[in-house]
Design a protein around this motif. Structure first.
Motif, PDB file in Angstrom:
ATOM      1  N   ARG A  22       0.628  -1.431  -0.082  1.00 36.14           N
ATOM      2  CA  ARG A  22      -0.038   0.169  -0.065  1.00 36.14           C
ATOM      3  C   ARG A  22       0.746   1.439   0.162  1.00 36.14           C
ATOM      4  NH1 ARG A  22      -5.239  -1.562   4.251  1.00 36.14           N
ATOM      5  NH2 ARG A  22      -5.972  -2.735   3.162  1.00 36.14           N
ATOM      6  N   THR A  23       1.895   1.544  -0.574  1.00 34.58           N
ATOM      7  CA  THR A  23       2.600   2.306  -0.416  1.00 34.58           C
ATOM      8  C   THR A  23       2.929   2.837  -1.831  1.00 34.58           C
ATOM      9  OG1 THR A  23       4.662   0.771  -1.017  1.00 34.58           O
ATOM     10  CG2 THR A  23       4.039   1.332   1.393  1.00 34.58           C
ATOM     11  N   ASP A  24       3.792   4.119  -1.458  1.00 34.25           N
ATOM     12  CA  ASP A  24       3.773   4.687  -3.003  1.00 34.25           C
ATOM     13  C   ASP A  24       5.329   4.212  -3.733  1.00 34.25           C
ATOM     14  OD1 ASP A  24       1.940   6.979  -3.272  1.00 34.25           O
ATOM     15  OD2 ASP A  24       3.101   7.980  -2.285  1.00 34.25           O
ATOM     16  N   THR A  25       5.381   4.648  -4.639  1.00 35.26           N
ATOM     17  CA  THR A  25       7.063   4.440  -4.893  1.00 35.26           C
ATOM     18  C   THR A  25       8.340   4.332  -4.498  1.00 35.26           C
ATOM     19  OG1 THR A  25       6.794   5.097  -7.814  1.00 35.26           O
ATOM     20  CG2 THR A  25       8.779   5.083  -6.971  1.00 35.26           C
ATOM     21  N   ARG A  26       8.549   2.460  -4.164  1.00 37.35           N
ATOM     22  CA  ARG A  26       9.370   2.319  -3.229  1.00 37.35           C
ATOM     23  C   ARG A  26      11.743   2.529  -4.181  1.00 37.35           C
ATOM     24  NH1 ARG A  26       8.534  -3.468  -1.481  1.00 37.35           N
ATOM     25  NH2 ARG A  26      10.206  -2.801   0.155  1.00 37.35           N
ATOM     26  N   ALA A  31       7.791  -2.538 -12.604  1.00 39.45           N
ATOM     27  CA  ALA A  31       8.788  -0.895 -12.665  1.00 39.45           C
ATOM     28  C   ALA A  31       7.750  -0.374 -14.224  1.00 39.45           C
ATOM     29  CB  ALA A  31       9.873  -1.729 -12.936  1.00 39.45           C
ATOM     30  N   GLU A  32       8.049   1.692 -14.267  1.00 42.44           N
ATOM     31  CA  GLU A  32       7.226   1.916 -14.992  1.00 42.44           C
ATOM     32  C   GLU A  32       8.505   2.923 -15.621  1.00 42.44           C
ATOM     33  OE1 GLU A  32       4.910   1.463 -16.827  1.00 42.44           O
ATOM     34  OE2 GLU A  32       3.637   0.086 -15.450  1.00 42.44           O
ATOM     35  N   LEU A  33       8.896   3.002 -16.717  1.00 38.43           N
ATOM     36  CA  LEU A  33       9.216   4.167 -17.851  1.00 38.43           C
ATOM     37  C   LEU A  33       8.837   5.441 -17.863  1.00 38.43           C
ATOM     38  CD1 LEU A  33      12.061   3.526 -19.008  1.00 38.43           C
ATOM     39  CD2 LEU A  33      10.802   3.624 -21.080  1.00 38.43           C
ATOM     40  N   VAL A  34       9.578   6.721 -17.267  1.00 34.55           N
ATOM     41  CA  VAL A  34       9.560   7.921 -17.057  1.00 34.55           C
ATOM     42  C   VAL A  34       9.633   8.673 -18.155  1.00 34.55           C
ATOM     43  CG1 VAL A  34       8.529  10.105 -15.740  1.00 34.55           C
ATOM     44  CG2 VAL A  34       7.476   8.002 -14.982  1.00 34.55           C
ATOM     45  N   THR A  35      10.222   9.167 -19.566  1.00 32.12           N
ATOM     46  CA  THR A  35      10.542   9.754 -20.073  1.00 32.12           C
ATOM     47  C   THR A  35      10.491  10.707 -20.789  1.00 32.12           C
ATOM     48  OG1 THR A  35      10.715   8.041 -22.265  1.00 32.12           O
ATOM     49  CG2 THR A  35      12.919   7.394 -19.827  1.00 32.12           C
ATOM     50  N   GLY A  36      10.883  11.403 -21.279  1.00 32.82           N
ATOM     51  CA  GLY A  36      10.089  12.461 -22.545  1.00 32.82           C
ATOM     52  C   GLY A  36      10.276  11.803 -23.764  1.00 32.82           C
ATOM     53  N   GLY A  37       9.146  12.094 -24.245  1.00 34.65           N
ATOM     54  CA  GLY A  37       8.881  11.822 -26.323  1.00 34.65           C
ATOM     55  C   GLY A  37       7.645  11.032 -25.496  1.00 34.65           C
ATOM     56  N   LYS A  56      -0.660   4.241 -10.351  1.00 34.47           N
ATOM     57  CA  LYS A  56      -0.930   2.734 -10.077  1.00 34.47           C
ATOM     58  C   LYS A  56       0.160   2.399  -8.984  1.00 34.47           C
ATOM     59  CE  LYS A  56      -3.097   0.662 -14.462  1.00 34.47           C
ATOM     60  NZ  LYS A  56      -3.317   0.891 -15.578  1.00 34.47           N
ATOM     61  N   ASN A  57       0.969   2.930  -8.899  1.00 32.67           N
ATOM     62  CA  ASN A  57       2.014   3.287  -7.344  1.00 32.67           C
ATOM     63  C   ASN A  57       2.655   1.780  -8.127  1.00 32.67           C
ATOM     64  OD1 ASN A  57       0.667   4.921  -6.081  1.00 32.67           O
ATOM     65  ND2 ASN A  57      -0.481   3.784  -4.777  1.00 32.67           N
ATOM     66  N   PRO A  58       3.950   1.832  -9.029  1.00 26.00           N
ATOM     67  CA  PRO A  58       4.861   0.654  -9.792  1.00 26.00           C
ATOM     68  C   PRO A  58       5.957   0.844  -8.603  1.00 26.00           C
ATOM     69  CG  PRO A  58       4.955   2.412 -10.885  1.00 26.00           C
ATOM     70  CD  PRO A  58       3.673   2.664 -10.267  1.00 26.00           C
ATOM     71  N   GLU A  59       6.469  -0.109  -8.091  1.00 18.62           N
ATOM     72  CA  GLU A  59       7.329  -0.626  -6.695  1.00 18.62           C
ATOM     73  C   GLU A  59       8.668   1.165  -7.419  1.00 18.62           C
ATOM     74  OE1 GLU A  59       4.740  -3.948  -5.840  1.00 18.62           O
ATOM     75  OE2 GLU A  59       5.693  -3.154  -7.718  1.00 18.62           O
TER      76      GLU A  59
END
Length: 450
Positions: free
Chosen positions: A71-75, A104-110, A122-125
């Motif tokens: 139940r936590t945010d990104t770890r 795991a999720e990717l957060v990049t430009g473009g 969705k709070n990926p770890e």
């Protein structure tokens, strides 16, 4: 430690390593993983291609598995300098965590900003991203780091080079103070790196495994002299037609030259992709996917790709332009010979690049192998005279003075013509007493005539 089995990693990670046929850790993995599992902050300097990703990924996954907090945010947050490197890191997370439920999720430009925000809710770890885009999500209220347990700064020296220092420090300040921080780089980074270490790490353990000068011994480094750009283009065509390689990268210093070189190679019926900063994300992703799949054998790229390419079978690097520093040279040729593999790095050197090349050799304390292609032998074969440091001999004072004069807009001083000696012109001028009329010269009396 001789095998991964000695680390007592979670059984799901051990199973994944077995399927990937990874049994023996590299030196950086053998040194960093036990310290990271013990909970220490780490500063690790290790050369490109030494296996740094698994060195932080395995302890990260192990700790997330050991302590489940649904139940936590990104770890965990992994910061990287380029989109390509972030994408490759995501793939390694998926490979090593294939038997876990860790997301795991990717957060990049473009990429679509709203789609990324929805995935983050969705709070990926684990979040993997570049600093610029993560700052945008932070300001939009989409990024929550209060529950973060581990922060990884990978390729941190490159992030400094690219001007991300303030963004990295701001993101680190948003994280929970009790987190564990792992910082990895290929170079020491100088004063800017010391500032980052002091601001983000707590009593870190330093693991200086490699110097930037410690290049992979299995990479053959060669130099070929060239007359001009067109001569270089012909040399690249010849090398790609005659060298034995699986995949190759041709590096240029500018986007314009990358596009031009790509056109030259396409005209030679080669399948080529061009990669630089002006390419949009879709084109960049397509280029990397085609190269990895083997559909394309040659990539022409600027330094945007030097830190972001990890392709199996990439065994030839050609420096169309000599990189501007020894560190950049190391990162370029580090694309080949990764994790102990063999490869070849060839640099094309024009006359104006000779001293730069000599400086890089001196910096790395290595001598490159000189090579001559008889079929394309040029006029420039190296300076006639060399200094003890390998640079071209010449009058440095004159060159500096010319540069200073050019900056000031001064024209080169012309030599005054030397006046011929003339007894008449050397006599003092006679005062004009006849208002400009010629003075009639009186003849001397010749004397009496006999």
């Amino acid at each position: 430690m001789t095998t991964f089995a000695d680390l007592n990693l979670h059984e799901r990670l051990t199973r994944a390593l077995g399927e990937l046929e990874i049994t023996t850790p590299t030196p950086v993995q053998a040194s960093a993983i036990p310290e990271a599992l013990a909970g220490h902050d780490l500063r690790v300097v290790a050369r490109t291609g030494s296996g740094k990703t698994a060195a932080f990924m395995l302890p990260m996954l192990h700790q997330l598995l050991q302590h489940s907090r649904p139940r936590t945010d990104t770890r965990a947050l992994i910061l990287l300098p380029t989109r390509e490197l972030a994408q490759q890191t995501l793939k390694q997370v998926e490979a090593l965590g294939r038997y876990t439920f860790i997301k795991a999720e990717l957060v990049t430009g473009g990429e679509d900003f709203k789609v990324q925000a929805a995935k983050m809710r969705k709070n990926p770890e684990i979040l993997i991203g570049t600093p610029g885009r993560l700052i945008e999500h932070l300001e939009a209220g989409n990024l929550r780091l209060q529950d973060l347990e581990m922060l990884v700064l990978d390729e941190s020296d490159r992030m400094l080079d690219m001007g991300f220092s303030d963004d990295v420090l701001r993101l680190a300040a948003e994280c929970r103070a009790e987190r564990q921080t792992l910082l990895f780089s290929a170079t020491s980074g100088g004063n800017a790196m010391e500032k980052m270490v002091a601001s983000t790490l707590r009593e870190p353990k330093s693991l200086m495994l490699d110097s930037v000068r410690d290049l992979n011994e299995s990479v053959v480094q060669q130099v070929i002299t060239a007359d001009d750009v067109k001569h270089k283009e012909r040399l690249v065509q010849w090398l790609l037609a005659n060298e034995t390689y699986d995949k190759a990268v041709v590096f240029t210093n500018t986007r314009e030259q990358a596009d031009r070189m790509g056109g030259v190679l396409v005209a030679s019926n080669l399948k080529v992709f061009v990669l630089h900063g002006e390419k949009d994300q879709k084109d960049r992703k397509l280029a990397m996917d085609r190269l990895k799949a083997g559909a394309v054998k040659v990539l022409v790229a600027t330094d945007v790709a030097a830190r972001g390419i990890h392709v199996d079978g990439l065994d030839l690097v050609i420096n169309f332009d000599m990189p501007r520093s020894g560190d950049e040279y190391v990162h370029r040729i580090g694309r080949t010979g990764r994790v102990g593999g063999a490869g070849t790095a060839i640099s094309l050197i024009a006359a104006h690049e000779w001293n730069l090349m000599a400086g890089i050799q001196r910096y790395l304390r290595q001598n490159f192998e000189y090579r001559l292609i008889e079929a394309l032998k040029g006029n420039f074969l190296g300076p006639k005279n060399l200094k003890s440091n390998g640079k071209a001999a010449g009058s440095k004072k004159k060159k500096m003075k010319k540069k200073e004069d050019a900056k000031k807009g001064k024209k080169p001083a012309r030599k005054k013509p030397v006046a011929k000696k003339n007894s008449r012109t050397n006599k003092p001028a006679v005062p004009d007493t006849n208002s400009g009329f010629a003075t009639v010269k009186k003849r001397k009396n010749p004397g009496s005539i006999d």
